[in-house]
Design an enzyme around this catalytic site. Structure first.
Site: not given
Ligand code: NAP
Length: 245
Positions: A153, A157
């Site tokens: 994740y 990002k």
């Protein structure tokens, strides 16, 4: 601010995407609500229409090129333009590094990063021709700080912030701005899934001493989506209660 602008929002029917869509609609934008679940998307669009917003539901998976091309085609056919794209669809598949499966890595990178690339590429073609556009990528504070158990994740990002800067440089001459909003910890279904002790531990790290709301994020997106933000591009706006400065 965004009166009569045409806004595509991915992952529109729930959580932060829903608040962003409602905020844009509240200021007079026309909404193209894109989500993977057709029932939820149709229901959300019915809600928008009931409050007087011009809106259309498009079922689509942001990782599938054909779906993404279709999303832009339908937006253009229905409303003749695409002014705003909010790349909001995102997923988590958390695990500590040693236990993270290849599939967990691939799924998160594919939705969160490749999805934003595909949607930006498709929408930017229309925006460049129009000589006007606003692309807003929903990143995360953990893309700036890192977070144990979220290698996939955080990488997705952080990658989204690089994509933001690169696309900003490339599209500036066509009057298309590209920015990211990096939310801190926001109270949504995604954070509701965390154990209460973890939620309290998170709040203790935040100078403003609370989790953010989806509306906090929507307000920042609304500004970056507006005509008034026209001299801002390639930026990451942290909306995190001061948790990362
Ligand atoms: P959410 O409640 O889980 O909503 C995400 C939405 O995206 C859902 O409607 C989901 O549809 C949709 N979606 C997932 N995969 C998709 C795909 N491949 N194609 C199209 N739509 C897809 O998440 P959220 O908390 O509102 O988060 C929204 C964004 O903010 C994400 O990018 C997230 O990473 C970011 N963010 C959230 C927080 C937070 O604290 N919540 C913090 C920082 C950043 P289904 O439900 O049908 O799968």
């Amino acid at each position: 601010m965004v009166q009569d602008k045409v806004a595509i929002v991915t992952g529109a029917s729930r959580g932060i995407g829903r608040s962003i869509s409602l905020a844009l609609a509240g200021q007079g934008a026309k909404i193209v609500a894109v989500d993977i679940d057709p029932v939820a998307t149709e229901a959300f669009v019915a809600e928008l229409k009931a409050q007087g917003t011009e809106a259309i539901a498009v079922q689509g998976n942001v990782t599938v090129t054909e779906d993404v091309e279709n999303m832009v085609k339908v937006a253009k056919e229905t409303f003749a333009r695409v002014d705003i794209l909010v790349n909001n669809a995102g997923i988590t598949r958390d695990a500590l590094l040693f236990r993270m499966k290849d599939e967990d890595w691939d799924a998160v990178l594919t939705v969160n990063l490749k999805g934003a690339f595909l949607c930006s590429r498709a929408a930017a073609k229309v925006m460049a021709k129009q000589r006007y556009g606003r692309i807003i990528n929903i990143a995360s504070v953990v893309g700036q700080m890192g977070n144990a158990g979220q290698a996939n994740y955080c990488a997705s990002k952080a990658g989204l912030m690089g994509l933001t800067r690169s696309n900003a440089r490339e599209l500036a001459k066509r009057n298309v701005t590209v920015n990211a909003v990096a939310p801190g910890f926001i109270a949504t279904d995604m954070t509701d899934a965390l154990p209460e002790a973890k939620r309290q531990e998170l709040a203790a790290q935040i100078p403003l001493a609370r989790l953010g709301s989806a509306d906090d994020i929507a307000n920042a997106v609304l500004f970056l989506a507006s005509e008034q933000s026209g001299y801002i591009t390639g930026q990451v706006l942290g909306v995190n209660g001061g948790m990362y400065m």
